[in-house]
Each structure stands twice: as structure tokens, then as C-alpha cells.
Write an enzyme that holds these catalytic residues in place. Structure first.
Site, PDB file in Angstrom:
ATOM      1  N   THR A 210      -6.954  -0.022 -17.752  1.00  0.00           N
ATOM      2  CA  THR A 210      -6.376   0.609 -18.924  1.00  0.00           C
ATOM      3  C   THR A 210      -5.194   1.461 -18.466  1.00  0.00           C
ATOM      4  O   THR A 210      -5.224   1.992 -17.367  1.00  0.00           O
ATOM      5  CB  THR A 210      -7.472   1.537 -19.492  1.00  0.00           C
ATOM      6  OG1 THR A 210      -8.550   0.723 -19.905  1.00  0.00           O
ATOM      7  CG2 THR A 210      -6.995   2.381 -20.642  1.00  0.00           C
ATOM      8  N   VAL A 239     -15.133  -3.596 -28.526  1.00  0.00           N
ATOM      9  CA  VAL A 239     -14.056  -2.621 -28.430  1.00  0.00           C
ATOM     10  C   VAL A 239     -14.549  -1.443 -27.597  1.00  0.00           C
ATOM     11  O   VAL A 239     -15.677  -0.981 -27.777  1.00  0.00           O
ATOM     12  CB  VAL A 239     -13.611  -2.142 -29.834  1.00  0.00           C
ATOM     13  CG1 VAL A 239     -12.603  -1.008 -29.734  1.00  0.00           C
ATOM     14  CG2 VAL A 239     -13.025  -3.301 -30.626  1.00  0.00           C
ATOM     15  N   THR A 261      -9.859   6.440 -18.877  1.00  0.00           N
ATOM     16  CA  THR A 261     -10.006   5.090 -18.341  1.00  0.00           C
ATOM     17  C   THR A 261     -11.355   4.991 -17.645  1.00  0.00           C
ATOM     18  O   THR A 261     -11.755   5.898 -16.927  1.00  0.00           O
ATOM     19  CB  THR A 261      -8.871   4.747 -17.346  1.00  0.00           C
ATOM     20  OG1 THR A 261      -9.217   3.538 -16.670  1.00  0.00           O
ATOM     21  CG2 THR A 261      -8.676   5.836 -16.308  1.00  0.00           C
ATOM     22  N   GLY A 262     -12.042   3.887 -17.877  1.00  0.00           N
ATOM     23  CA  GLY A 262     -13.332   3.720 -17.219  1.00  0.00           C
ATOM     24  C   GLY A 262     -14.263   2.856 -18.036  1.00  0.00           C
ATOM     25  O   GLY A 262     -13.807   2.044 -18.853  1.00  0.00           O
TER      26      GLY A 262
END
Lengths: 344, 344
Positions: A210, A239, A261-262
């Protein structure tokens, strides 16, 4: 010239001088930007020098695309969008051009942006024909009454606002496609961020992460933006946290702007981005304390891996991650700059 | 009988007694459930006695569907699902059967559920063939690694788990369809919740509100669930706060379980459901203080209209709303019960 006209002229001159000084002062206020290109199992031993250079160059390019906007007095929103577009257009990151493949061999993209000054936000999920999902998220924020639009509905909105849609073939990448086939054979869904980098050839096949950006502009406003292709081999219209305001993206001038992010599911369940803000607002933590606490204590306890970038109204920047590495960079008006990949 | 056998028998009897007492004690712990059927411009002068009776009866039926599960020692998750299914199956509420029409003359449904014990959550958005979206959200939580699934992908997941899909005609309602046509003529998107009820005949055409439930079970666990058809005449795959964990739905045993209803965009931008939890955790507010503060102060300042229901681990219930009315009800193991529509 009559006396009253001279007085009027002097008055106007003084006003203009004050106005100029104020503007100059506003325009010399501090500003800063931070970006990330994803967190995960990113180890120095698994990267060639060339690969490292490629990533650092692209991060530097994205960082500066945002920085120059801030330098000219532009908005934090425009700066984060510009930085993210550079990363979306690069095949190095899992967003835009470099988005990973779903199980159905498509690319489903998500993005969100939030304005810390107005608390306005825009987000899209599951779009398949949008070159720069972050720009569509911004369009949703600026040109609709809504926050979140999904799938073909979001693309109809894009069309109506003259945004050019790209063919799905734009997102095709042979290496990424082959990786999906390999993954399908093993019949398991694999999180892009925790992809094992067994050797360099394997790493070559992978595009991690991301992307995200947070910024403080000279007007004292902050913003956050995030864009992603989600998980390799994802099914069922899954999602993650990126387009979810409060989970992967959040901004509020009173506290901070955050992009995460992750492992998205953990970030949703823990409302990570807003939690950093809440800890600052309600517990008087600094942005660095709050961000570290959420990533390295709260999330770690639950087994959630990843990281985030956050900025406050004074330009303080936090970039914690609980993984081996996180592509990240920041640049401040003070001249401070750094582009990093691994743990320090 | 040899002496050691008698001792063994006595020992087993004592163990059984202890075990029984412990179970009995666990099973006599307090429990409670609260539900809502949407907030909005709901005024007594605009409802007939019959209409009021219909709504109250359905709310009572939903409340009791959840209550009997809790009474028998069932889980808060199952209780909230059962209560919501009753409301989804009724044409009175804007969820399931009574879902409003989109601009494209379809019905797009969203739902979410969260377990306060594990912080596990499941949600779906933009589904069009699911009779009970809340049950699909529960399936996502229990049978996948994901939190949020959207559109046809979510429906593929439902099919794979043998959930029966319904034809889109199931959601057809003539009054609602006519209302959409009328709205289309005025070329404006209208929020279902703030629908003006000019007269009784107009009210008759309307089905107000997102539905939601929160519960505390005898095991000390809390849960939250929300289901909606969104906005009348919505376009572009718009998704509101209901399926967004942290915005419309949130549960955490340490604080509270929350389900929201109102102008979704404001609830997303203010991360309302999690904010109630954060105020309890970080500011030591009670569930009633926190819920009131968020709905009547924070949200009001920004012009966001709506309400929420919240429950804490001690069974305290908050039901604030800043609109004219909110369909709502609660029942506690203490015997306390109320079914309400208007401001008191």
C-alpha cells in the site's frame, strides 16, 4: 494633492505593507511531508543494491512531488495526492499500475483521502478502470456529498466528471500475474505485505505495499491519503483498511493526519488511524507516543502486523512499524530529509 | 463398597455440585438488549395510532427475538442478529425487505456485526440478492479471514456457504418505488432519514431508517450489529456508515457496543461508534456521557443528524439522538423494558 487624499494614500500603503508582511509570514511557516510505500518482510539481505536504489529513487521522486507543492504554498491535500500519484504510476508499489492480482485475475483498487481542516473525506473501493484511484477519492470528496463510493458506481461518477478510465490491461504485469498463478496452485490466500522474500529472484517478482502520504502545509492544514491494490489472490470483493476513514486513513487539524499499511483486517478492527488521533486528543499523547503505542503495543498484542505514518500540526512526524521494514521517507521545510527502507 | 471408592464418589459429587453452582451463577448474570429502527423527522402529529402501533409491535417482536436468546444463555452476537433479522424482514424499516431504492432502481444493502469479546467483525456493502445482510456479515466474520466484502464478490462468498440468494424482485415495494420516481423528478438526492413527513399519506409512503442492535449476554460479552438500505435515490455505489467498523458499528468488551443511524457521511468522518468507545477508555466517561457527548455536542456542531444505541459490560444503555425521533427499544434482565418512538 489635497491633504485628505495624501492621508488616504498613506493609509493604503500601510495596509498593503501589513498585508504583504502577513502573507510573507504565512508563506514562511513550516511545512513537511511523509510518505510510505508499504510495510512487510523487507530485509536488506534479500535486496540487490540496484533494487534498493530503484525504491529509494522512486520514494524520493514521490516525496519531492509533494514537497514542491507545499513549498509554493499549495495545500496538504494536493501534496499528498501528488506524492501518491507518483507511486501509483510506478510498478514498484502495490497501488495503481503495480496493483496485485485478485483470484479472478483482475485488479481491484481502493483509496482514500481526508482533509484535516474540514474533516471532509473521499474514498473509493473495488474500482478496476481508474489509473489514479487517489484522484478519484479526491473527486468524491470535492464534488459529491458522499464519502465512500464502490465498484462500477464509483466509476460512473468518475466518467460523469470527465475522468479518463483505463482498460484493465493497463494493470497487467507479467511477473505479478505469474506470482498469482503460483499462489493459486498452493490454494492459499497470501497477504501481499507478509510475502516471504526467500531469495532475490522471488523478491523480484513481488511488489510490496500500500502507499500513503501525510502532509502539513504552510496554512497550518494537514491531510492524509492512502492507495492500494489490496491482497494478492484476494476473493469475494474483499476490502482492507485503506479506503476506510478511521482505519487506514484519517486527518484532523486538532490532532494528526495518519496513513496506514499492513494486515488490513487488524487495522479495521482496531480503528487504527483514528485511535492515534483519539490518544492525542483524549490522553494528551504526542503524535510519536500515540503512533508508537498503537503500532508496537496495541496492534502487536493482537498479532496485527504493519506500520503507519503520522504528522501533527507542528510538523512532528512518526513512522512506526512492527514488521522487518517499511518503505518510507520524509522531508521538512527545516531541510531535514530521509529516505528509509529497513529498520535502523 | 471399599472405603477409597466411597471417598472417590464423594469427591465426584462435590465436584459436580461446584460445577453446577458455577454454571448457575454464570447463567443468572444480568443481560440486556437494545435496538433501533432509524432516527429522523419522526413526529407524533404525523403518525396515526395504527402506524404507531405497527412500529411498536415490530420493535417489540425484534427486541424479544434477541431477548429470548440472551435469556437462554445464548450469545450477544446471536441476539443482535435475531433482532435485526426481524426488522430486515419487515417492510417498515429501511433494511432488508424494506430497503429503499437507488437511482438505478435497484436495492443495495449494507450491514456489519462486531463481537466485543474478540474484536472480530464482519461487514458487507452493496449486496443486491441477500435477504438478510446481517447474516452474511456474520458469515464473513465467522467463516473468512476478512472483515469487509463488497458487491458480487460478497454474494459469491454467500453462495459458496450455501446461503440462499433472493431475486431482486424480493425487495420491490410499490410505495417505495413511486417515492423514488417522485424524487427523481425533483432531481435531487434525498436522505431517507431526513425525509420530510408533510402529511400522513406522505409518511405512509416512507420507510424510515437503518436498523441496529446491541446486546450484553450472560457470559459478559457485548456485540453490535447494523443493517441498512442506505439513501433513497443514492447513486454511484454510495456506501454510508453502517458497514464501516468504527463509524456505524463497533463493539469492545472493555468499553461498549454501538450501532448508529443517521446521515452516514457525518458518522464516517467523525468515526462515531469508535469515538464513544475511545471517550470511555481514554476519558473515563460512562457510556451515557460518551454517547450523549458525541451525538448532542460533537456531531451537532458539525451539522450531523442522527442517533445511536450503546450498551456497556454492566448493561447500562444509552440511546441519544439529535433528531425529532428515533425508533428504539430496550429490555433488561431486571425486567426493565421500553419501546419508544418520539422525544420524551
Amino acid at each position: 494633492m489635497p491633504r485628505h487624499k495624501i492621508i488616504m494614500l498613506l493609509y493604503l500603503l500601510i495596509c498593503a505593507q501589513i498585508c504583504y508582511s502577513q502573507n510573507k509570514s504565512a508563506m514562511t511557516k513550516k511545512f513537511a511531508i511523509a510518505i510510505h510505500g508499504g510495510a512487510g518482510t523487507i530485509l536488506k539481505k534479500n535486496m540487490t543494491e540496484l533494487q534498493e536504489k530503484e525504491y529509494k529513487q522512486k520514494l524520493d521522486e514521490a516525496l519531492n512531488a509533494g514537497y514542491v507543492i507545499l513549498e509554493k504554498g499549495g495545500s496538504a491535500i494536493d501534496a499528498t495526492e501528488a506524492a501518491i500519484k507518483i507511486m501509483e504510476d510506478s510498478p514498484l508499489f502495490n497501488a495503481g499500475k503495480g496493483a496485485v492480482f485478485t483470484n479472478a485475475e483482475t485488479n481491484e483498487l481502493d483509496a482514500a483521502i481526508m482533509n484535516g481542516n474540514t474533516l471532509e473525506a473521499g474514498a473509493v473501493a473495488g474500482v478496476t478502470h481508474i489509473k489514479n484511484p487517489i484522484s478519484l477519492a479526491k473527486l468524491v470528496m470535492n464534488k459529491s456529498e458522499h464519502v465512500l463510493m464502490i465498484g462500477s458506481g464509483a466509476e460512473n461518477f468518475a466518467k460523469q466528471h470527465k475522468m479518463i478510465l483505463v482498460d484493465t490491461s493497463y494493470f497487467f504485469d507479467e511477473n505479478r500475474f505469474n506470482q498469482l498463478q503460483k499462489l493459486k496452485q498452493t490454494e492459499k490466500t497470501k497477504l501481499n505485505h507478509s510475502d516471504e522474500q526467500g531469495d532475490i529472484s522471488n523478491f523480484k517478482d513481488s511488489k510490496f505495499g500500500t502507499v500513503g502520504a501525510v502532509a502539513l502545509d504552510q496554512h497550518g492544514n494537514i491531510a492524509a491519503a492512502t492507495s492500494t491494490g489490496g491482497m494478492t489472490n484476494k476473493k469475494y470483493g474483499r476490502v482492507g483498511d485503506s479506503p476506510i476513514i478511521g482505519a487506514g486513513t484519517y486527518a484532523n487539524n486538532n490532532t494528526c493526519a495518519v496513513s496506514c499499511t499492513g494486515h488490513g483486517e487488524f487495522f479495521i478492527r482496531n480503528v487504527v488511524a483514528y485511535d492515534v488521533s483519539a490518544l492525542m486528543e483524549y490522553k494528551n499523547m504526542s503524535v510519536i507516543e500515540a503512533a508508537n503505542y498503537v503500532i508496537n503495543e496495541k496492534l502487536m498484542k493482537l498479532g496485527g502486523s504493519g506500520g503507519l505514518i503520522a504528522i501533527d500540526k507542528n510538523g512532528n512526524i512518526a513512522m512506526p512499524f512492527n514488521t522487518e521494514g517499511m518503505y518510507r521517507a520524509y522531508k521538512k521545510s527545516s531541510g531535514e530529509i530521509d529516505v528509509l527502507i529497513f529498520k535502523q
